[in-house]
Design a protein around this motif. Sequence first.
Motif: not given
Lengths: 111, 114
Positions: B33, B35, B37, B40-43, B48, B59, B88, B90, B103, B105-106
């Motif tokens: 996947y 993502y 970032q 102030g926001q979610g990933l 994917y 999305d 950023f 991920l 999950l 993550f790197g």
Amino acid sequence: KNEVEQSPQNLTAQEGEFITINCSYSVGISALHWLQQHPGGGIVSLFMLSSGKKKHGRLIATINIQEKHSSLHITASHPRDSAVYICAVELGGGATNKLIFGTGTLLAVQP
Amino acid sequence: DGGITQSPKYLFRKEGQNVTLSCEQNLNHDAMYWYRQDPGQGLRLIYYSQIVNDFQKGDIAEGYSVSREKKESFPLTVTSAQKNPTAFYLCASSMAGTRNSPLHFGNGTRLTVT
């Protein structure tokens, strides 16, 4: 309104305190994840749960599916627990593994 | 040790240039996947892939492209069409689906475009 809401957004605690971070969601889910993001940016998966309660060391995660709510507890907090804690829900149904992430709770534990 | 390696950690580019972010995993995971970032926001999910040579838009796929020629590698290209590329990024992986596996993550790549 976000589908995943975390509270509080920011939390400062003294070393040794019991900490609770909350996560509420508004969608049907198949699982909920708690993640930890350190200042450098890397993310570690702490828990993945779909019911009940899980414990790992000083961390405890609970979920109430009926109330669509999860909590992450840290017992005997330590400065090394300082990080951003992120809740993510995995949508129910379907073949994809789509996660919706909360915006995170910034925790600072002071010595 | 098994894990996910993202490189570079910091990347600077001029507006209008394409840039490719690397993601390699040696966990033998099928699913990978990307993502994004933002403060102030979610990933948010960009792309994917559940299996080699196959990937799906997430999305916010506009302005991004990916490839999955090998199981271990899932590079992300940020094209000049991406309106706000500074963020950023991920990369993550899991066994086939996250439903029964967490999950991984790197450490992320921070991209700055000026």
